[in-house]
Scaffold this motif. Sequence first.
Motif, PDB file in Angstrom:
ATOM      1  N   TYR A  50       0.812  -1.218   0.000  1.00 45.44           N
ATOM      2  CA  TYR A  50       0.000   0.000   0.000  1.00 45.44           C
ATOM      3  C   TYR A  50       0.843   1.265   0.000  1.00 45.44           C
ATOM      4  O   TYR A  50       0.297   2.369   0.123  1.00 45.44           O
ATOM      5  CB  TYR A  50      -0.924   0.012   1.213  1.00 45.44           C
ATOM      6  N   GLY A  51       2.152   1.114  -0.115  1.00 45.70           N
ATOM      7  CA  GLY A  51       3.030   2.280  -0.140  1.00 45.70           C
ATOM      8  C   GLY A  51       3.199   2.955   1.201  1.00 45.70           C
ATOM      9  O   GLY A  51       3.614   4.115   1.260  1.00 45.70           O
ATOM     10  N   ILE A  52       2.909   2.249   2.284  1.00 42.48           N
ATOM     11  CA  ILE A  52       3.020   2.839   3.616  1.00 42.48           C
ATOM     12  C   ILE A  52       4.476   2.940   4.050  1.00 42.48           C
ATOM     13  O   ILE A  52       4.883   3.922   4.674  1.00 42.48           O
ATOM     14  CB  ILE A  52       2.193   2.021   4.627  1.00 42.48           C
ATOM     15  N   VAL A  53       5.264   1.926   3.734  1.00 42.96           N
ATOM     16  CA  VAL A  53       6.680   1.921   4.076  1.00 42.96           C
ATOM     17  C   VAL A  53       7.485   1.740   2.793  1.00 42.96           C
ATOM     18  O   VAL A  53       6.955   1.254   1.774  1.00 42.96           O
ATOM     19  CB  VAL A  53       7.006   0.790   5.081  1.00 42.96           C
ATOM     20  N   PRO A  54       8.739   2.130   2.785  1.00 45.17           N
ATOM     21  CA  PRO A  54       9.570   1.937   1.584  1.00 45.17           C
ATOM     22  C   PRO A  54       9.721   0.472   1.220  1.00 45.17           C
ATOM     23  O   PRO A  54       9.547  -0.439   2.051  1.00 45.17           O
ATOM     24  CB  PRO A  54      10.909   2.566   1.983  1.00 45.17           C
ATOM     25  N   ILE A  55      10.065   0.236  -0.045  1.00 42.43           N
ATOM     26  CA  ILE A  55      10.228  -1.136  -0.532  1.00 42.43           C
ATOM     27  C   ILE A  55      11.365  -1.854   0.178  1.00 42.43           C
ATOM     28  O   ILE A  55      11.324  -3.071   0.395  1.00 42.43           O
ATOM     29  CB  ILE A  55      10.472  -1.125  -2.061  1.00 42.43           C
ATOM     30  N   SER A  56      12.387  -1.119   0.581  1.00 46.36           N
ATOM     31  CA  SER A  56      13.556  -1.739   1.212  1.00 46.36           C
ATOM     32  C   SER A  56      13.279  -2.241   2.619  1.00 46.36           C
ATOM     33  O   SER A  56      14.025  -3.069   3.141  1.00 46.36           O
ATOM     34  CB  SER A  56      14.723  -0.750   1.244  1.00 46.36           C
TER      35      SER A  56
END
Length: 276
Positions: A178-184
Amino acid sequence: MRQHNQQKTYRCLECCIKCLGGIPYPSLIATILLYAGVALFCGCGHEALSGTVTILQNYFEVVRSPMDSLDVFTMIDIIKYVIYGIASAFFVYGILLMVEGFFTSGAIKDLYGDFKITTCGRCVSAWFIMLTYIFMLAWLGVTAFTSLPVFMYFNIWTICQNATVLEGATLCLDPRQYGIVPISEAKTVCAGSEKFYKMCDSNELDMTFHLFICALAGAGAAVIAMIHYLMVLSANWAYVKDACRMQKYEDIKSKEEQELHDIHSTRSKERLNAYT
């Protein structure tokens, strides 16, 4: 004495009826609906955002980034400030629309007599129609935006329900989707873990989900109020336009009658002079 009291009561009753007749009820209904929708959206939305912060910190172990970066917590704080602005702005806007409804109501004309429809009044009515239409589109966007967290929490609630029904199923919640935290950053919570079951059984998840639903309902009520306002303002605009035409007709009629009266007076004087 008794007859005097009866007359006084009758006058008070007649005055109350006139006052109630002077209230623009369509504008009043739209204002009540607007205030209810904005209050529901702002109150429930604010508490739902606070519940989201609690869920992210307690169960997904998401921490705040440094102050110079934009993370999900900073965005939530910004949205809260926007909610404060929406509440105050539409409180004032509802009052302005009620005042506009009073001044353009035909009941006020009957109560206080005829009044002059100025160009400024017509411009104000047209301006309110345009502004209300823009706000209606804005609330449609807010409604669409509010449906996103409802969809997200519905997915989380569905995963919690399926995890208890389907034993051995590998179901995970990943806030990166959901784009809440970065992909990393991997903040995944999977079924079978202690945090997963604590979150599914917690009051925060259930309360936040229902608060977002109430906020969505409030945004929808605000959209309905804006549509109602558009109908009321359009009717008031038509009334003002017709009153303006009637006012011009009365002015022309009065001018023609005055000219006829002057011509008749002049002819009467000429006849009198010719007779003498």
